[in-house]
Design a protein around this motif. Structure first.
Motif, PDB file in Angstrom:
ATOM      1  N   THR A   1       2.328  26.997 -19.081  1.00 28.11           N
ATOM      2  CA  THR A   1       1.813  26.701 -17.735  1.00 28.11           C
ATOM      3  C   THR A   1       1.158  25.337 -17.692  1.00 28.11           C
ATOM      4  O   THR A   1       1.237  24.641 -16.676  1.00 28.11           O
ATOM      5  N   TRP A   2       0.517  24.943 -18.782  1.00 33.96           N
ATOM      6  CA  TRP A   2      -0.117  23.625 -18.806  1.00 33.96           C
ATOM      7  C   TRP A   2       0.935  22.521 -18.782  1.00 33.96           C
ATOM      8  O   TRP A   2       0.761  21.496 -18.099  1.00 33.96           O
ATOM      9  N   GLU A   3       2.044  22.711 -19.497  1.00 33.53           N
ATOM     10  CA  GLU A   3       3.122  21.718 -19.460  1.00 33.53           C
ATOM     11  C   GLU A   3       3.664  21.579 -18.037  1.00 33.53           C
ATOM     12  O   GLU A   3       3.933  20.473 -17.564  1.00 33.53           O
ATOM     13  N   VAL A   4       3.830  22.691 -17.362  1.00 28.20           N
ATOM     14  CA  VAL A   4       4.303  22.648 -15.979  1.00 28.20           C
ATOM     15  C   VAL A   4       3.260  21.990 -15.087  1.00 28.20           C
ATOM     16  O   VAL A   4       3.584  21.150 -14.238  1.00 28.20           O
ATOM     17  N   CYS A   5       2.012  22.349 -15.285  1.00 31.95           N
ATOM     18  CA  CYS A   5       0.926  21.801 -14.460  1.00 31.95           C
ATOM     19  C   CYS A   5       0.858  20.281 -14.566  1.00 31.95           C
ATOM     20  O   CYS A   5       0.663  19.585 -13.561  1.00 31.95           O
ATOM     21  N   LYS A   6       1.024  19.765 -15.766  1.00 33.35           N
ATOM     22  CA  LYS A   6       0.998  18.300 -15.942  1.00 33.35           C
ATOM     23  C   LYS A   6       2.145  17.642 -15.179  1.00 33.35           C
ATOM     24  O   LYS A   6       1.977  16.564 -14.594  1.00 33.35           O
ATOM     25  N   ARG A   7       3.289  18.289 -15.172  1.00 31.55           N
ATOM     26  CA  ARG A   7       4.435  17.729 -14.457  1.00 31.55           C
ATOM     27  C   ARG A   7       4.256  17.811 -12.937  1.00 31.55           C
ATOM     28  O   ARG A   7       4.675  16.911 -12.211  1.00 31.55           O
ATOM     29  N   VAL A   8       3.641  18.895 -12.461  1.00 29.31           N
ATOM     30  CA  VAL A   8       3.393  19.021 -11.026  1.00 29.31           C
ATOM     31  C   VAL A   8       2.454  17.918 -10.559  1.00 29.31           C
ATOM     32  O   VAL A   8       2.671  17.272  -9.524  1.00 29.31           O
ATOM     33  N   ASP A   9       1.359  17.714 -11.285  1.00 32.03           N
ATOM     34  CA  ASP A   9       0.457  16.592 -11.062  1.00 32.03           C
ATOM     35  C   ASP A   9      -0.047  16.504  -9.616  1.00 32.03           C
ATOM     36  O   ASP A   9       0.109  15.492  -8.936  1.00 32.03           O
ATOM     37  N   ARG A  10      -0.642  17.586  -9.160  1.00 35.11           N
ATOM     38  CA  ARG A  10      -1.243  17.613  -7.827  1.00 35.11           C
ATOM     39  C   ARG A  10      -2.654  18.189  -7.944  1.00 35.11           C
ATOM     40  O   ARG A  10      -2.892  19.145  -8.686  1.00 35.11           O
ATOM     41  N   PRO A  11      -3.617  17.629  -7.220  1.00 35.90           N
ATOM     42  CA  PRO A  11      -5.010  18.097  -7.349  1.00 35.90           C
ATOM     43  C   PRO A  11      -5.213  19.538  -6.911  1.00 35.90           C
ATOM     44  O   PRO A  11      -6.151  20.198  -7.371  1.00 35.90           O
ATOM     45  N   ASN A  12      -4.364  20.036  -6.029  1.00 36.45           N
ATOM     46  CA  ASN A  12      -4.518  21.418  -5.554  1.00 36.45           C
ATOM     47  C   ASN A  12      -3.655  22.401  -6.336  1.00 36.45           C
ATOM     48  O   ASN A  12      -3.481  23.549  -5.917  1.00 36.45           O
ATOM     49  N   PHE A  13      -3.130  21.958  -7.475  1.00 42.53           N
ATOM     50  CA  PHE A  13      -2.333  22.833  -8.334  1.00 42.53           C
ATOM     51  C   PHE A  13      -3.031  22.972  -9.685  1.00 42.53           C
ATOM     52  O   PHE A  13      -3.282  21.990 -10.377  1.00 42.53           O
ATOM     53  N   GLY A  14      -3.377  24.226 -10.037  1.00 41.81           N
ATOM     54  CA  GLY A  14      -4.048  24.480 -11.305  1.00 41.81           C
ATOM     55  C   GLY A  14      -3.624  25.818 -11.875  1.00 41.81           C
ATOM     56  O   GLY A  14      -2.588  26.376 -11.490  1.00 41.81           O
ATOM     57  N   LEU A  15      -4.434  26.329 -12.782  1.00 39.69           N
ATOM     58  CA  LEU A  15      -4.056  27.517 -13.526  1.00 39.69           C
ATOM     59  C   LEU A  15      -4.948  28.709 -13.224  1.00 39.69           C
ATOM     60  O   LEU A  15      -6.139  28.568 -12.966  1.00 39.69           O
ATOM     61  N   CYS A  16      -4.341  29.873 -13.276  1.00 39.91           N
ATOM     62  CA  CYS A  16      -5.067  31.135 -13.350  1.00 39.91           C
ATOM     63  C   CYS A  16      -4.872  31.626 -14.783  1.00 39.91           C
ATOM     64  O   CYS A  16      -3.745  31.921 -15.189  1.00 39.91           O
ATOM     65  N   LEU A  17      -5.948  31.687 -15.557  1.00 43.52           N
ATOM     66  CA  LEU A  17      -5.877  32.200 -16.918  1.00 43.52           C
ATOM     67  C   LEU A  17      -6.194  33.686 -16.906  1.00 43.52           C
ATOM     68  O   LEU A  17      -6.917  34.170 -16.038  1.00 43.52           O
ATOM     69  N   ASP A  18      -5.681  34.409 -17.897  1.00 38.94           N
ATOM     70  CA  ASP A  18      -5.803  35.867 -17.912  1.00 38.94           C
ATOM     71  C   ASP A  18      -5.936  36.332 -19.364  1.00 38.94           C
ATOM     72  O   ASP A  18      -5.086  36.027 -20.191  1.00 38.94           O
ATOM     73  N   THR A  19      -7.005  37.072 -19.657  1.00 41.78           N
ATOM     74  CA  THR A  19      -7.229  37.515 -21.033  1.00 41.78           C
ATOM     75  C   THR A  19      -6.072  38.373 -21.543  1.00 41.78           C
ATOM     76  O   THR A  19      -5.636  38.224 -22.689  1.00 41.78           O
ATOM     77  N   PHE A  20      -5.571  39.258 -20.699  1.00 43.68           N
ATOM     78  CA  PHE A  20      -4.482  40.139 -21.111  1.00 43.68           C
ATOM     79  C   PHE A  20      -3.213  39.350 -21.381  1.00 43.68           C
ATOM     80  O   PHE A  20      -2.560  39.530 -22.416  1.00 43.68           O
ATOM     81  N   GLN A  21      -2.845  38.476 -20.462  1.00 43.59           N
ATOM     82  CA  GLN A  21      -1.600  37.723 -20.605  1.00 43.59           C
ATOM     83  C   GLN A  21      -1.630  36.826 -21.836  1.00 43.59           C
ATOM     84  O   GLN A  21      -0.629  36.699 -22.561  1.00 43.59           O
ATOM     85  N   ILE A  22      -2.773  36.185 -22.084  1.00 42.13           N
ATOM     86  CA  ILE A  22      -2.891  35.313 -23.253  1.00 42.13           C
ATOM     87  C   ILE A  22      -2.729  36.129 -24.537  1.00 42.13           C
ATOM     88  O   ILE A  22      -1.975  35.755 -25.443  1.00 42.13           O
TER      89      ILE A  22
END
Length: 382
Positions: free
Chosen positions: A182-203
Motif C-alpha cells: 500500500t505504501w508503494e501505491v501511495c507514493k505513486r498516487v502522490d496526492r495529499p488527500n490519499f493515505g493509508l488505513c493500517l490494521d493490526t489484523f491485516q498486518i
C-alpha cells in the motif's frame, strides 16, 4: 482522550449482524460505550434504507439504485449522530475498484464512487476507506493501480467538502496485500488527500500468522521464524511511513479456535481465500478473555501481537483516530470444527444472534479492551 489517540471509533458492522441489530441501535450502543466516532459500514446503511423505505433498490456496481432514498436515510443517520454527539469517521468498504483495464469496468467504478461521495456528504463524513481489490483479473502493475486511485483522489478532493481516501491492504488482496504494497501505491498516487488505513489484523495476517498451519504461525519464511518476520516488518514500518500518510488505524485480534482443515473447507465452499474467511469470522477484540470472559472459562483464542503492531505505528510519530473493527460470526461452523469445547458457545452466541443487547455487549467490550491496550502501551513506553 489519551495522548496515544486523537479520537476513538467503533465499526457499525462489528456491533451485530442480525436484522434486529438496526443501525440506530448500533449507533446508540457505540455512543453509550464512550466512543466519539463510528466507522460506518455501507451495507449497514443500505440495510437501514431497506427498513425505512420498503422496496429500496441497493446501489449496484455502477452506483445505480435508489440513491435519493439512500441520501434521505443518510441525512437521518447524520441527525441521529448529532443527537448522540458522535461523528462518522469513515465509510467502508469501497472495494473492487482499482486496476481494471476494461474501460467499462473502470467507468463503472468511478460512477459508483460519485454516488458514494454524495452519501458521504449527507453523512457529513469526509473519509472513504478503499480496500485493496481481491479481483485477480485486475492489473498487477502498481502504476496502473495508482492511476485509478490518483483519479479517485482527485475527484474526492473536488467534493465540497473535500474527501480523503484511506487505502487499506486486505491480506487476501490480489496484488496489494501488505502494508509495504500500500505504501508503494501511495507514493505513486502522490496526492495529499490519499493515505493509508493500517490494521493490526491485516498486518499480522501477512507478516506473522497463518490460520491454516497447525500452530497458527507463518512457516519457514525465508528460514525466519514468524516472530522474526514480524519484527522485521514492523521495524521497517516505523522507519518508513510518514505519520501524515496514516489516516486512521483499525484494531482487532485474531483467533485460533477453528481447525485449519475446517477453515480451508469453509473458504473453498465460499469461493474465497482462507485469510478472508478467517477475517470474516475469527476477529475478536484484544483482551477478549478479560473484558468478556466466557461463563465456561474457555478462551476466545486471540493470539496476535496487537500491542507490538500498535507500538510500531506509534513509533512513526503518528497520533490519530483508532477504530475497532471485529467479527465473530462462526457461520457454518459447528463444535466439531473447533479446536476446543467452547466452540458451541461461539456458534450460539455470535453476532448473528437475535438479541438487541448484542451491539451494546460488543461496543462495551471494545471500549474496555482499548483502555487495557492503552495501559499496556504506556507501560511499554509508548
Amino acid at each position: 482522550m489519551s495522548d496515544i489517540t486523537t479520537a476513538l471509533a467503533y465499526s457499525t458492522d462489528s456491533a451485530g449482524m442480525h436484522p434486529s441489530h438496526t443501525l440506530p441501535i448500533k449507533l446508540r450502543a457505540i455512543a453509550q460505550a464512550g466512543f466519539s466516532q463510528a466507522e460506518l459500514a455501507f451495507p449497514d446503511l443500505e440495510a437501514y434504507a431497506e427498513q425505512e423505505c420498503p422496496g429500496y433498490r441497493k446501489l449496484d456496481e455502477h452506483g445505480h439504485g435508489d440513491l435519493d432514498k439512500l441520501l434521505q436515510v443518510a441525512d437521518k443517520v447524520r441527525k441521529l449522530c448529532d443527537e448522540l454527539r458522535i461523528s462518522i469517521l469513515a465509510v467502508h468498504p469501497f472495494s473492487q475498484f482499482e486496476g481494471y483495464e476494461d474501460t467499462g469496468k473502470r467507468a463503472s467504478g468511478f460512477e459508483r464512487a460519485a454516488a458514494w461521495f454524495k452519501v458521504l456528504k449527507s453523512l457529513h463524513c469526509q473519509m472513504l476507506q478503499v480496500g485493496s481489490t481481491p479481483d485477480t483479473s485486475t492489473s498487477s502493475d502498481y502504476d496502473v493501480i495508482a492511476r485509478d486511485l490518483r483519479q479517485l483522489a482527485d475527484e474526492a478532493a473536488a467534493q465540497d467538502p473535500p474527501i480523503r481516501i484511506a487505502y487499506e491492504m486486505w491480506a487476501w488482496g490480489a496484488h496489494v496485500n501488505t502494508w509495504e504494497h500500500t505504501w508503494e501505491v501511495c507514493k505513486r498516487v502522490d496526492r495529499p488527500n490519499f493515505g493509508l488505513c493500517l490494521d493490526t489484523f491485516q498486518i499480522c495476517a501477512r507478516a506473522y500468522a497463518d490460520p491454516t498451519s497447525d500452530d497458527g504461525l507463518l512457516q519457514n519464511t525465508s528460514q525466519r521464524s514468524a516472530n522474526t518476520q514480524l519484527d522485521s516488518s514492523l521495524s521497517a514500518l516505523s522507519a518508513t511511513l510518514p505519520p501524515e500518510k496514516i489516516f486512521y488505524f483499525q484494531i482487532s485480534d485474531g483467533s485460533r479456535t477453528v481447525r485449519p482443515d475446517a477453515l480451508i473447507k469453509s473458504a473453498e465452499e465460499q469461493g474465497i481465500s482462507p485469510l478472508y474467511a478467517w477475517s470474516n469470522a475469527w476477529r475478536p477484540v484484544p483482551f477478549m478473555d478479560i473484558v468478556c470472559p466466557r461463563d465456561d472459562k474457555e478462551s476466545w483464542g486471540g493470539y496476535l501481537p496487537v500491542a507490538d503492531v500498535c507500538q510500531a505505528v506509534l513509533k512513526t510519530g503518528w497520533r490519530g483516530p483508532w477504530s475497532y473493527e471485529v467479527s465473530v460470526l462462526c457461520v457454518g461452523f459447528t463444535h466439531s470444527t473447533m479446536t476446543s469445547t467452547h466452540a458451541q458457545v461461539f456458534y450460539e452466541e455470535d453476532m448473528l444472534k437475535e438479541d438487541v443487547d448484542v451491539p451494546a455487549k460488543w461496543a462495551k467490550a471494545a471500549k474496555e479492551a482499548h483502555e487495557l491496550l492503552v495501559k499496556q502501551l504506556k507501560e511499554g513506553g509508548s
